[in-house]
Design a protein around this motif. Sequence first.
Motif, mmCIF file in Angstrom:
data_model
loop_
_atom_site.group_PDB
_atom_site.id
_atom_site.type_symbol
_atom_site.label_atom_id
_atom_site.label_comp_id
_atom_site.label_asym_id
_atom_site.label_seq_id
_atom_site.Cartn_x
_atom_site.Cartn_y
_atom_site.Cartn_z
ATOM 1 N N LYS A 188 0.858 -1.287 0.119
ATOM 2 C CA LYS A 188 0.087 0.134 0.036
ATOM 3 C C LYS A 188 0.668 1.254 0.076
ATOM 4 O O LYS A 188 0.484 2.080 0.752
ATOM 5 C CB LYS A 188 -0.992 -0.060 1.276
ATOM 6 N N GLY A 189 1.804 1.185 -0.820
ATOM 7 C CA GLY A 189 2.656 2.381 -1.064
ATOM 8 C C GLY A 189 3.853 2.621 0.081
ATOM 9 O O GLY A 189 4.619 3.644 -0.025
ATOM 10 N N LYS A 190 3.850 2.012 1.172
ATOM 11 C CA LYS A 190 4.796 1.818 2.131
ATOM 12 C C LYS A 190 6.023 0.721 1.769
ATOM 13 O O LYS A 190 5.607 -0.503 1.833
ATOM 14 C CB LYS A 190 4.035 1.696 3.395
ATOM 15 N N LEU A 191 7.278 1.112 1.913
ATOM 16 C CA LEU A 191 8.182 0.151 1.925
ATOM 17 C C LEU A 191 8.507 -0.498 3.232
ATOM 18 O O LEU A 191 8.312 0.018 4.192
ATOM 19 C CB LEU A 191 9.606 1.117 1.690
ATOM 20 N N LEU A 192 8.695 -1.907 2.928
ATOM 21 C CA LEU A 192 9.192 -2.639 4.444
ATOM 22 C C LEU A 192 10.516 -2.803 4.573
ATOM 23 O O LEU A 192 11.205 -3.539 3.828
ATOM 24 C CB LEU A 192 8.349 -3.958 4.015
ATOM 25 N N ASP A 193 11.033 -1.852 5.240
ATOM 26 C CA ASP A 193 12.654 -1.749 5.342
ATOM 27 C C ASP A 193 13.215 -3.096 5.652
ATOM 28 O O ASP A 193 14.251 -3.319 5.258
ATOM 29 C CB ASP A 193 12.606 -0.521 6.049
ATOM 30 N N GLU A 194 12.800 -3.565 6.944
ATOM 31 C CA GLU A 194 13.449 -4.900 7.325
ATOM 32 C C GLU A 194 13.236 -5.933 6.315
ATOM 33 O O GLU A 194 14.392 -6.642 6.350
ATOM 34 C CB GLU A 194 12.717 -5.065 8.727
ATOM 35 N N VAL A 195 12.145 -6.033 5.731
ATOM 36 C CA VAL A 195 12.416 -6.991 4.660
ATOM 37 C C VAL A 195 13.167 -6.735 3.497
ATOM 38 O O VAL A 195 13.967 -7.788 2.690
ATOM 39 C CB VAL A 195 10.787 -7.297 4.033
ATOM 40 N N MET A 196 13.231 -5.675 3.050
ATOM 41 C CA MET A 196 14.324 -5.096 2.087
ATOM 42 C C MET A 196 15.488 -5.438 2.319
ATOM 43 O O MET A 196 16.494 -5.980 1.430
ATOM 44 C CB MET A 196 13.985 -3.539 1.611
ATOM 45 N N LYS A 197 15.747 -4.975 3.701
ATOM 46 C CA LYS A 197 17.476 -5.468 4.374
ATOM 47 C C LYS A 197 17.752 -7.043 4.102
ATOM 48 O O LYS A 197 18.881 -7.255 3.511
ATOM 49 C CB LYS A 197 17.596 -4.893 5.568
ATOM 50 N N LYS A 198 16.717 -7.449 4.470
ATOM 51 C CA LYS A 198 16.824 -9.323 4.557
ATOM 52 C C LYS A 198 17.119 -9.831 3.133
ATOM 53 O O LYS A 198 17.854 -10.615 2.886
ATOM 54 C CB LYS A 198 15.722 -9.700 5.154
#
Length: 186
Positions: A108-118
Amino acid sequence: MEKIFFESWESLIRTSVITILAYVTLIVMLRVSGKRTLAKMNAFDFIVTVALGSTLATVALNKSVPLTDGALAFFLLIFLQYVITWLSVRVKAVQTIVTGTPSLLLYKGKLLDEVMKKERITTEEIFAKARAEGFSTLDEIDAMVMETTGDITIMSAAKSAGTDTLENVRHFTEMEKKRGTVINGT
């Protein structure tokens, strides 16, 4: 050191014949094994592909490896891949081990930073993918998923309340619970 550039005509003829026969054998076995063997690669498929290439090179260049040994190695690698993929479509645990699960990178337009790092995905890669798909803002995107093949899939604003294509995506259920929505409109 004297045979760096040329050993004998017999060696060149043997390499030519064995390489052609091994190549034809590999092509025939891949065609017989079905489309899945040649599908877009996940990590498991990549390993099998590298092993097949290594085997082809060994058969072509190593004089101590007969063509029949190489053909048997091709057969075993393709057969093992067939068995594993057959099991993966029938046993969920095998599927998870072999292919992994897709990961939700944006919701919904929001980045999932922890997932992106993983997943080792940068914000710049997300923006580049969004631009490549014709989006000018992340708010236009309902979900961005890193598939098991490494591809990134973008889903724009959903046309219906259904979200069944996202149910097996890691972190989707958590995001839905945070938003207070119900999966599949039920």
